[in-house]
Design a protein around this motif. Structure first.
Motif, PDB file in Angstrom:
ATOM      1  N   ALA A 146       0.830  -1.207   0.000  1.00  0.00           N
ATOM      2  CA  ALA A 146       0.000   0.000   0.000  1.00  0.00           C
ATOM      3  C   ALA A 146       0.863   1.255   0.000  1.00  0.00           C
ATOM      4  CB  ALA A 146      -0.930  -0.013   1.208  1.00  0.00           C
ATOM      5  N   TYR A 147       1.894   1.263   0.833  1.00  0.00           N
ATOM      6  CA  TYR A 147       2.796   2.418   0.884  1.00  0.00           C
ATOM      7  C   TYR A 147       3.499   2.608  -0.467  1.00  0.00           C
ATOM      8  CZ  TYR A 147       2.631   3.712   5.855  1.00  0.00           C
ATOM      9  OH  TYR A 147       2.254   4.191   7.086  1.00  0.00           O
ATOM     10  N   LEU A 148       3.935   1.508  -1.065  1.00  0.00           N
ATOM     11  CA  LEU A 148       4.624   1.586  -2.355  1.00  0.00           C
ATOM     12  C   LEU A 148       3.715   2.174  -3.424  1.00  0.00           C
ATOM     13  CD1 LEU A 148       6.809   0.930  -4.477  1.00  0.00           C
ATOM     14  CD2 LEU A 148       5.886  -1.406  -4.556  1.00  0.00           C
ATOM     15  N   LEU A 149       2.488   1.664  -3.540  1.00  0.00           N
ATOM     16  CA  LEU A 149       1.585   2.119  -4.598  1.00  0.00           C
ATOM     17  C   LEU A 149       1.145   3.563  -4.380  1.00  0.00           C
ATOM     18  CD1 LEU A 149      -0.567  -1.098  -5.187  1.00  0.00           C
ATOM     19  CD2 LEU A 149       1.312  -0.204  -6.568  1.00  0.00           C
ATOM     20  N   LEU A 150       0.874   3.943  -3.146  1.00  0.00           N
ATOM     21  CA  LEU A 150       0.534   5.344  -2.879  1.00  0.00           C
ATOM     22  C   LEU A 150       1.738   6.255  -3.141  1.00  0.00           C
ATOM     23  CD1 LEU A 150      -1.679   5.027   0.326  1.00  0.00           C
ATOM     24  CD2 LEU A 150      -2.420   5.826  -1.927  1.00  0.00           C
ATOM     25  N   GLY A 151       2.928   5.757  -2.844  1.00  0.00           N
ATOM     26  CA  GLY A 151       4.126   6.528  -3.132  1.00  0.00           C
ATOM     27  C   GLY A 151       4.329   6.728  -4.625  1.00  0.00           C
ATOM     28  N   LEU A 152       4.107   5.676  -5.420  1.00  0.00           N
ATOM     29  CA  LEU A 152       4.219   5.794  -6.871  1.00  0.00           C
ATOM     30  C   LEU A 152       3.165   6.736  -7.425  1.00  0.00           C
ATOM     31  CD1 LEU A 152       4.957   2.095  -7.913  1.00  0.00           C
ATOM     32  CD2 LEU A 152       6.569   4.014  -7.814  1.00  0.00           C
ATOM     33  N   LEU A 153       1.962   6.665  -6.878  1.00  0.00           N
ATOM     34  CA  LEU A 153       0.908   7.593  -7.284  1.00  0.00           C
ATOM     35  C   LEU A 153       1.346   9.034  -7.022  1.00  0.00           C
ATOM     36  CD1 LEU A 153      -2.873   7.171  -6.336  1.00  0.00           C
ATOM     37  CD2 LEU A 153      -1.789   9.401  -6.501  1.00  0.00           C
ATOM     38  N   GLY A 154       1.883   9.273  -5.826  1.00  0.00           N
ATOM     39  CA  GLY A 154       2.341  10.611  -5.485  1.00  0.00           C
ATOM     40  C   GLY A 154       3.492  11.076  -6.360  1.00  0.00           C
ATOM     41  N   CYS A 155       4.391  10.170  -6.698  1.00  0.00           N
ATOM     42  CA  CYS A 155       5.516  10.495  -7.569  1.00  0.00           C
ATOM     43  C   CYS A 155       5.023  10.927  -8.947  1.00  0.00           C
ATOM     44  CB  CYS A 155       6.429   9.280  -7.686  1.00  0.00           C
ATOM     45  SG  CYS A 155       7.791   9.483  -8.848  1.00  0.00           S
ATOM     46  N   GLY A 156       4.116  10.139  -9.532  1.00  0.00           N
ATOM     47  CA  GLY A 156       3.562  10.489 -10.833  1.00  0.00           C
ATOM     48  C   GLY A 156       2.813  11.804 -10.797  1.00  0.00           C
TER      49      GLY A 156
END
Length: 241
Positions: A146-156
């Motif tokens: 969950a942290y990884l996917l939310l982090g990638l979302l935030g990065c994009g």
């Protein structure tokens, strides 16, 4: 000119990934965000394990551990790590990076690999103490995901917005203001928002009305991350200069 071109071509993907890791670990915002996330997760773990604090609700006092929104809250400090790594370059650093790396696909891939690798390692570090206190280590893989996917979302999102402020503000406002206001009117839409999908994936939906199955929650969260990362990749190749 020929010598400069040859030096550019000599820069490999591994070199770019190392450079991105160096940038991420030397940003003060990275360590501040990780410290806040670690402290918050550990404190919430202690409160959840001791059950000394309960929150009033319509159904009576509720244990902290049962409040998915509260337990997930530290992720929004954690998201600052990939957001600052991606969005801070738009102050002028991006020009230098693109001059040094004319292959923009390789440039973005390096950023993505470094960001994802940092997110996995850092998420494990900031989540583990709180989960150990709660004796819920079996939930670590899902929470790290969950942290990884939310982090990638935030990065994009940061790449698309060319700033760090907008992604952090939007991701924070969605669960605090938007979801509560629209939950009764548009539950079908609200359950598909990143925050609500994440809670469903972790098995802690805000309410039965907003709940998705855990696989569906994962699928929605993965789709959000893929859309934002994909859009960021496209604009890096076509727009940024």
């Amino acid at each position: 000119m020929t010598g400069l071109s040859e030096r550019r071509e000599a820069i490999g993907l591994a070199d770019l990934v190392r450079a991105e890791f160096t940038k991420i670990r030397t940003l003060p915002a990275t360590w501040i965000a990780l410290a806040v996330t670690l402290v918050a997760n550990t404190l919430l773990g202690l409160l959840a394990a001791s059950d000394t604090v309960r929150v009033a609700s319509q159904g009576g006092p509720v244990a902290i551990a049962q409040l998915g929104t509260v337990m997930l809250a530290p992720v929004y400090a954690f998201v600052a790590v990939p957001v600052f790594a991606a969005g801070r370059e738009y102050g002028g650093q991006l020009r230098v990076s693109l001059i040094a790396t004319p292959d923009r696909n390789r440039f973005f891939l390096a950023k993505l690999l470094a960001g994802a690798g940092t997110a996995v390692v850092a998420a494990t570090a900031v989540l583990l103490p709180g989960l150990l206190v709660r004796q819920a280590v079996d939930g670590l893989p899902a929470e790290v995901t969950a942290y990884l996917l939310l982090g990638l979302l935030g990065c994009g999102f940061a790449v698309l917005a060319r700033t760090v402020v907008t992604p952090l503000a939007v991701l924070f406002i969605l669960p605090i203001l938007v979801s509560p206001m629209l939950a009764g009117l548009l539950p079908g839409l609200v359950r598909l928002l990143p925050h609500e999908a994440t809670l469903s994936f972790l098995g802690a939906p805000t309410s039965p009305v907003l709940a998705l199955s855990r696989p569906a929650g994962f699928g929605v969260l993965l789709a959000w991350a893929a859309v934002f990362v994909g859009a960021a990749w496209v604009v890096t190749v076509r727009r940024d200069s």
